[in-house]
Design an enzyme around this catalytic site. Structure first.
Site, PDB file in Angstrom:
ATOM      1  N   SER A   1      -5.385 -47.204   6.569  1.00  0.00           N
ATOM      2  CA  SER A   1      -6.735 -47.746   6.431  1.00  0.00           C
ATOM      3  C   SER A   1      -7.275 -48.034   7.817  1.00  0.00           C
ATOM      4  O   SER A   1      -6.510 -48.352   8.738  1.00  0.00           O
ATOM      5  CB  SER A   1      -6.720 -49.033   5.608  1.00  0.00           C
TER       6      SER A   1
ATOM      7  N   TYR B   1      -3.258 -57.467   4.183  1.00  0.00           N
ATOM      8  CA  TYR B   1      -3.540 -56.032   4.018  1.00  0.00           C
ATOM      9  C   TYR B   1      -3.571 -55.273   5.347  1.00  0.00           C
ATOM     10  O   TYR B   1      -2.891 -54.241   5.472  1.00  0.00           O
ATOM     11  CB  TYR B   1      -4.853 -55.844   3.261  1.00  0.00           C
TER      12      TYR B   1
END
Length: 209
Positions: free
Chosen positions: A98, A111
């Site tokens: 990501s 995350y």
């Protein structure tokens, strides 16, 4: 082959692509081992299972942190360790990272660190499997509209997000799939150990005003 924790989702995806499906919990090493035992050969492995919890680090519980890391990090490890032995020279592994791995923002807890770990693991995998002729790369999506993130792209919020992207729009799943397809193909036969951010230029800097 489509693999998912939810058998209904796996079956629907398999029907869409005209393939088989398996149920598997990537955070469970025994579940992954059972998946590997059911296969004879693997040509391409795409590690795309991932979860997130919208909460600050101070609000995350140990169970929250453990769950995110078990899926996002250990899931990649378990699948790579179990399925790489079934791969022949010319095979490819594509991990989903990501843009959050390098552009941390408040409110998403563990995350970003989990995806930074995926990127490090990708490079390590590429080095260790190179002599077997197996490639490993990662794709880092930016702001992509999916079923799971749709609430973040509605109305003015979605417009603001699009304005922050140099290319002037939010991404679509197809934007990611095309790059994954390239890395999995023989067109990328000399590409390994790389992280490709598919974010409309977001990671390059601020869009022009």
């Amino acid at each position: 082959m489509a693999v998912d924790l939810n058998p209904e989702t796996a079956a629907a995806t398999a029907e869409m692509i005209g393939g088989e499906w398996r149920q598997c919990d990537v955070s469970d090493s025994e579940s992954v081992a059972a998946l590997a035992a059911s296969l004879d050969q693997v040509d391409v492995l795409v590690n795309n299972a991932g979860i997130w919890i919208f909460a600050g680090m101070d609000a995350m519980t140990p169970d929250d942190v453990r769950r995110v890391l078990e899926v996002n990090v250990m899931g990649v490890f378990y699948c790579t360790q179990a399925l790489a032995p079934l791969m022949k020279p010319g095979s490819a592994i594509v991990n989903l990272s990501s843009s959050a791995a390098h552009s941390n923002s408040p409110g998403v807890g563990i995350y970003p660190p989990s995806k930074a770990a995926v990127e490090s693991f990708t490079k390590q995998t590429a080095l260790e499997l190179a002599r077997r002729g197996i490639r490993a790369n990662a794709v880092g999506p930016g702001m992509i509209q999916t079923e799971g993130t749709q609430v973040n792209y509605e109305g003015e919020l979605g417009q603001r997000r699009a304005r922050a992207v140099p290319l002037g729009r939010n991404g679509q799943p197809e934007d990611i799939a095309d790059v994954v397809g390239f890395l999995a193909s023989d067109d990328a036969r000399y590409v390994t150990g790389q992280i490709i951010y598919v974010d409309g230029g977001l990671s390059a800097g601020r869009a022009a005003l």
